[in-house]
Every structure is written in C-alpha cells, then in structure tokens.
Motif scaffolding. Sequence first.
Motif, PDB file in Angstrom:
ATOM      1  N   MET A 231      24.560  23.190   2.440  1.00  0.00           N
ATOM      2  CA  MET A 231      24.851  23.318   1.011  1.00  0.00           C
ATOM      3  C   MET A 231      23.621  23.807   0.267  1.00  0.00           C
ATOM      4  O   MET A 231      22.503  23.750   0.778  1.00  0.00           O
ATOM      5  N   VAL A 232      23.847  24.249  -0.964  1.00  0.00           N
ATOM      6  CA  VAL A 232      22.736  24.540  -1.866  1.00  0.00           C
ATOM      7  C   VAL A 232      22.554  23.362  -2.822  1.00  0.00           C
ATOM      8  O   VAL A 232      23.444  22.516  -2.969  1.00  0.00           O
ATOM      9  N   HIS A 233      21.408  23.300  -3.457  1.00  0.00           N
ATOM     10  CA  HIS A 233      21.046  22.149  -4.296  1.00  0.00           C
ATOM     11  C   HIS A 233      21.970  21.957  -5.496  1.00  0.00           C
ATOM     12  O   HIS A 233      22.290  20.833  -5.868  1.00  0.00           O
ATOM     13  N   ASP A 234      22.368  23.058  -6.143  1.00  0.00           N
ATOM     14  CA  ASP A 234      22.995  22.947  -7.459  1.00  0.00           C
ATOM     15  C   ASP A 234      24.514  22.839  -7.402  1.00  0.00           C
ATOM     16  O   ASP A 234      25.231  23.429  -8.195  1.00  0.00           O
ATOM     17  N   LYS A 235      25.024  22.081  -6.448  1.00  0.00           N
ATOM     18  CA  LYS A 235      26.455  21.831  -6.335  1.00  0.00           C
ATOM     19  C   LYS A 235      26.744  20.358  -6.638  1.00  0.00           C
ATOM     20  O   LYS A 235      25.849  19.511  -6.644  1.00  0.00           O
ATOM     21  N   ASP A 236      28.028  20.068  -6.853  1.00  0.00           N
ATOM     22  CA  ASP A 236      28.461  18.696  -7.069  1.00  0.00           C
ATOM     23  C   ASP A 236      28.512  18.002  -5.709  1.00  0.00           C
ATOM     24  O   ASP A 236      29.575  17.813  -5.117  1.00  0.00           O
ATOM     25  N   THR A 237      27.340  17.632  -5.215  1.00  0.00           N
ATOM     26  CA  THR A 237      27.183  17.169  -3.841  1.00  0.00           C
ATOM     27  C   THR A 237      28.118  16.021  -3.472  1.00  0.00           C
ATOM     28  O   THR A 237      28.801  16.071  -2.448  1.00  0.00           O
ATOM     29  N   THR A 238      28.166  15.011  -4.302  1.00  0.00           N
ATOM     30  CA  THR A 238      28.922  13.803  -3.952  1.00  0.00           C
ATOM     31  C   THR A 238      30.394  14.093  -3.715  1.00  0.00           C
ATOM     32  O   THR A 238      30.963  13.709  -2.691  1.00  0.00           O
ATOM     33  N   HIS A 239      31.039  14.788  -4.650  1.00  0.00           N
ATOM     34  CA  HIS A 239      32.473  15.051  -4.519  1.00  0.00           C
ATOM     35  C   HIS A 239      32.780  15.974  -3.343  1.00  0.00           C
ATOM     36  O   HIS A 239      33.803  15.815  -2.661  1.00  0.00           O
ATOM     37  N   ILE A 240      31.917  16.934  -3.091  1.00  0.00           N
ATOM     38  CA  ILE A 240      32.128  17.830  -1.955  1.00  0.00           C
ATOM     39  C   ILE A 240      32.020  17.061  -0.651  1.00  0.00           C
ATOM     40  O   ILE A 240      32.868  17.190   0.243  1.00  0.00           O
ATOM     41  N   LEU A 241      30.990  16.241  -0.525  1.00  0.00           N
ATOM     42  CA  LEU A 241      30.797  15.466   0.706  1.00  0.00           C
ATOM     43  C   LEU A 241      31.925  14.462   0.919  1.00  0.00           C
ATOM     44  O   LEU A 241      32.380  14.241   2.042  1.00  0.00           O
ATOM     45  N   GLN A 242      32.394  13.877  -0.155  1.00  0.00           N
ATOM     46  CA  GLN A 242      33.489  12.919  -0.036  1.00  0.00           C
ATOM     47  C   GLN A 242      34.803  13.589   0.360  1.00  0.00           C
ATOM     48  O   GLN A 242      35.706  12.930   0.885  1.00  0.00           O
ATOM     49  N   ALA A 243      34.901  14.891   0.114  1.00  0.00           N
ATOM     50  CA  ALA A 243      36.116  15.621   0.477  1.00  0.00           C
ATOM     51  C   ALA A 243      36.146  16.025   1.951  1.00  0.00           C
ATOM     52  O   ALA A 243      37.202  16.388   2.479  1.00  0.00           O
ATOM     53  N   LEU A 244      35.013  15.949   2.636  1.00  0.00           N
ATOM     54  CA  LEU A 244      34.947  16.404   4.026  1.00  0.00           C
ATOM     55  C   LEU A 244      35.802  15.543   4.956  1.00  0.00           C
ATOM     56  O   LEU A 244      35.966  14.342   4.726  1.00  0.00           O
ATOM     57  N   PRO A 245      36.343  16.145   6.014  1.00  0.00           N
ATOM     58  CA  PRO A 245      37.101  15.371   7.008  1.00  0.00           C
ATOM     59  C   PRO A 245      36.206  14.311   7.657  1.00  0.00           C
ATOM     60  O   PRO A 245      35.032  14.558   7.932  1.00  0.00           O
ATOM     61  N   ARG A 246      36.762  13.140   7.904  1.00  0.00           N
ATOM     62  CA  ARG A 246      35.983  12.069   8.510  1.00  0.00           C
ATOM     63  C   ARG A 246      35.946  12.188  10.038  1.00  0.00           C
ATOM     64  O   ARG A 246      34.944  11.845  10.666  1.00  0.00           O
ATOM     65  N   GLN A 247      37.052  12.638  10.633  1.00  0.00           N
ATOM     66  CA  GLN A 247      37.140  12.701  12.084  1.00  0.00           C
ATOM     67  C   GLN A 247      36.558  14.007  12.609  1.00  0.00           C
ATOM     68  O   GLN A 247      37.279  14.959  12.904  1.00  0.00           O
ATOM     69  N   ALA A 248      35.244  14.072  12.671  1.00  0.00           N
ATOM     70  CA  ALA A 248      34.578  15.282  13.140  1.00  0.00           C
ATOM     71  C   ALA A 248      33.157  14.944  13.587  1.00  0.00           C
ATOM     72  O   ALA A 248      32.559  13.959  13.139  1.00  0.00           O
ATOM     73  N   HIS A 249      32.619  15.778  14.457  1.00  0.00           N
ATOM     74  CA  HIS A 249      31.206  15.709  14.827  1.00  0.00           C
ATOM     75  C   HIS A 249      30.457  16.638  13.862  1.00  0.00           C
ATOM     76  O   HIS A 249      30.808  17.819  13.730  1.00  0.00           O
ATOM     77  N   TYR A 250      29.417  16.118  13.207  1.00  0.00           N
ATOM     78  CA  TYR A 250      28.728  16.888  12.172  1.00  0.00           C
ATOM     79  C   TYR A 250      27.355  17.374  12.630  1.00  0.00           C
ATOM     80  O   TYR A 250      26.614  16.648  13.309  1.00  0.00           O
ATOM     81  N   TYR A 251      27.037  18.597  12.177  1.00  0.00           N
ATOM     82  CA  TYR A 251      25.759  19.246  12.452  1.00  0.00           C
ATOM     83  C   TYR A 251      25.267  19.775  11.102  1.00  0.00           C
ATOM     84  O   TYR A 251      25.782  20.785  10.596  1.00  0.00           O
ATOM     85  N   PHE A 252      24.299  19.104  10.506  1.00  0.00           N
ATOM     86  CA  PHE A 252      23.809  19.491   9.183  1.00  0.00           C
ATOM     87  C   PHE A 252      22.667  20.496   9.331  1.00  0.00           C
ATOM     88  O   PHE A 252      21.749  20.308  10.137  1.00  0.00           O
ATOM     89  N   THR A 253      22.724  21.546   8.520  1.00  0.00           N
ATOM     90  CA  THR A 253      21.715  22.593   8.618  1.00  0.00           C
ATOM     91  C   THR A 253      21.531  23.246   7.256  1.00  0.00           C
ATOM     92  O   THR A 253      22.032  22.748   6.242  1.00  0.00           O
ATOM     93  N   LYS A 254      20.828  24.374   7.212  1.00  0.00           N
ATOM     94  CA  LYS A 254      20.584  25.044   5.929  1.00  0.00           C
ATOM     95  C   LYS A 254      20.443  26.542   6.133  1.00  0.00           C
ATOM     96  O   LYS A 254      20.102  27.021   7.226  1.00  0.00           O
ATOM     97  N   ALA A 255      20.693  27.273   5.063  1.00  0.00           N
ATOM     98  CA  ALA A 255      20.447  28.718   5.043  1.00  0.00           C
ATOM     99  C   ALA A 255      18.995  28.968   4.639  1.00  0.00           C
ATOM    100  O   ALA A 255      18.378  28.131   3.972  1.00  0.00           O
TER     101      ALA A 255
END
Length: 430
Positions: free
Chosen positions: A346-370
């Motif tokens: 993600m980029v800094h200037d987004k509504d981080t909380t609501h976006i993250l809460q919308a993500l599917p729970r049943q998944a393997h996550y790999y966090f990274t950046k551009a």
Amino acid sequence: MNYTETLDFMFSKLPMFSRIGQTAFKKDLTNTFALCKILDNPQEKIRCIHIAGTNGKGSVSHMLASTMQHAGYKTGLYTSPHLKDFRERIKVNGTMCPEQFVIDFIEKIQPHITTIQPSFFEMTVAMAFDYFAQQQVDIAIIETGLGGRLDSTNVITPVLSIITQIGFDHINILGPTLQEIAAEKAGIIKENIPVIIGDMSPEVIPVFEKAAYQKNAPFFQAAKLNFVQDWSYQHHFLHITVVTTNTNAHEEYLLDLPGIYQLKNILPVVEAVHQLKQAGWKISMAAFKQALSSVIKTTGLHGRWERIHTSPDVILDVAHNEDGINAIKEQLTYTTYRNLHIIFGMVHDKDTTHILQALPRQAHYYFTKAPIPRAMPEEELAGKAAAAAGIYGKTFPDVHQALQEAMAHAHKEDLILICGSVFLIAEVTR
C-alpha cells in the motif's frame, strides 16, 4: 536530451503525486490553462469524452477507446498512471506516442517550466492534448487523474461526461464523506453536455442530479436504463447479457476483462454508445461487440484480474481501496483454488484501517512495497494489518522476492493474488 534523460528530468524535476503524494497536487487549473495557452490551446481542437470515478474509470476508458477504434474512428486515449512505460498514458489507436515526441515536447516547454512550475501530471495532460491535436484524432478518451473539479484534465469541453462509481479514496484531498467526494467528481459536468453516471449508492445520486440540473446537462443513470440479466465465464472471458429497460431488448457481449466488477462497468459503456449514436457517431453493434471482446489487445489494458501464470494461477489486480478489495473478495467467491496467497502493498495516504479490514482472512500473506517514496514500508504495513484486522504474514523488501516465496510454497492448484497498489502491479514482470 535523449528519451531516458527526458524522463529523468520529468520524474525528478516535476512534482509527481504518484511518488510523493498530496504535496504534488495543485488545487486549481491555472497551470494547465497556462501550459495549454503556450501550446495554442490544443484541448480546444479535439473532441473528447471525459471520464471520472473512484473505481472503474480505467476499464470504462479502455472499453470506450476500443469501441471507437473498432468503429473506424482515430482514437486518442489518455490514462494514468502508467505501469511500465510512461508513454502508456498517451496512445492513439492503441499505439503509444513516440519517444521523440516526448523529447520534443519537453524541449519545447522547458523554457516555461520555471515560470509556470507545473506538476508532473499537469505537464503530461498538456502533452496528451498537444499530441492528440497534432494527430488530428476524431475522438479522445480522457480519464481524470484525481477527483474531477480540480483535476488537470478538467480544462476540456467534452461531447460526453461519464462518472463511473463513487467510493472512499483520497479522502485527505477530496473529502471524508461520499457526498463530498461525489461533488468533486461532479465537477466534470459541463453546460448542456450529457452526463452518464454508473453504479452509485442512493446517497450520492442527488449530488449528480443537482449538478446536472444546474448545468442544464442531460442526465442518464446507466443502471436504470440497462441491467445485466445474466453472466457466465467462458474460457477466462465474461459472457454478459444486458437488457435495455424500456424496450426489453437483449444483447449478449463477450468481454476479455474477466473481473466480475466489469458487470458494473459495462453498463455506462453501453449507455455511452447509445448516447454517442444518438449524437450522430456511427457505431455498429458488430463493431461494439468486437471491441469489447478485444479490449486488452486493442488498448493494452493490464492489471484487471489479469492472469499472468498458471499452475499455480498468478493474478494481478490494481485494486487499491476498500471498494476495490471488496470487489476482489466477491471475485474470489466465483474462483476455484486450493489455497489463497496474497501479496499486498500500500501507499501511505490511503484509508489503511478500512482497507486492511476488508481483506480476506483465509489467506497466506506476503507484505511488501513498491519502490516509490509514497510506499508504506512492509514492516509497518504488516504491523497495521495485525493491529487492524488480525492478519499476519511475512515481509519482503520488494514484490519479486514476495512472489518468489509465494511460488515456492504454492500448490499448482493454489491462487496467488498481487494487489493493493497500482505501483506494486507495475513492478511485476509479465
């Protein structure tokens, strides 16, 4: 300067929203008008369709560009941001503008940069208008960058305006409520120019009705005039049956953009073609259907539920706000897979909380950046995901390492999804 040096100048010397964020956004159209005046106002020499919206505007722009091209019109297309090559932003009949044009344009405008101090986006908008005027296009499809009222593209008087969808994005600039965001998008509505709105929540429709009434602009609500009666997948294509409400006429379309969110996007496109035909543009049904079945080939659109690898499937999607993530979750309910792997940045200037809460729970996550200054560091993103949504995953300094790790642990029947930032998608090699 050669092409590489020209791009280096543009990226380093001109404030660029996609890299640094809000400080690059100019809250008036003065600079764009000044640039266009120097260029002898090319925006007044071309006919345009103007498209805004929180989500869907890119898909709608490319569908219409494909349509007008298949109908036999020389068609310009201006979109943003680009994924691989800057020139993706400025195309005529699906072909990017030449490198030499970019070089010549910057050399021509460079003496005025110190005086005007344009942003990167203001410069590229003026560049697009200049190119389309030089190429004498029959029609140019112009996608807004951010908002509408104060967007640099809003110096045109189009033949048709389209507003696709409204959702929460760029709330630090456009406002914290849907009505405020809608009001900014409604800023592209012009005197006596027809406007089409796409799929909207009831609370924002009055905003557009009022703006259209004040501008005496004919107003068309696409979802009331047409509806999708049925749809299915056919070999990674969408087969869609659209019904015209007042005549009960049925038309079947095959769309090469397989994301089911295109069921919403196709409706303003269908209505736009109807309005254009009413205004005298020659668009046969055969040409329209052929255009929709070959949007990717015709225009080069990427990153809309785009499969780049099989066994396991690797999907790219530019979804980067709450509505986009919710659309992906709906898509997943129609997708067959064994395990889900999500590579997310993600980029800094987004509504981080609501976006993250919308993500599917049943998944393997790999966090990274551009690799841009706006990108949120992967460790910070992982921490926010854990705190906001109880989502945990590994961290990687770039998307390539994240994808390599996901591929190493994925079964051939698994699904690997890369999303969260347009700039993350841009880094993935197809």
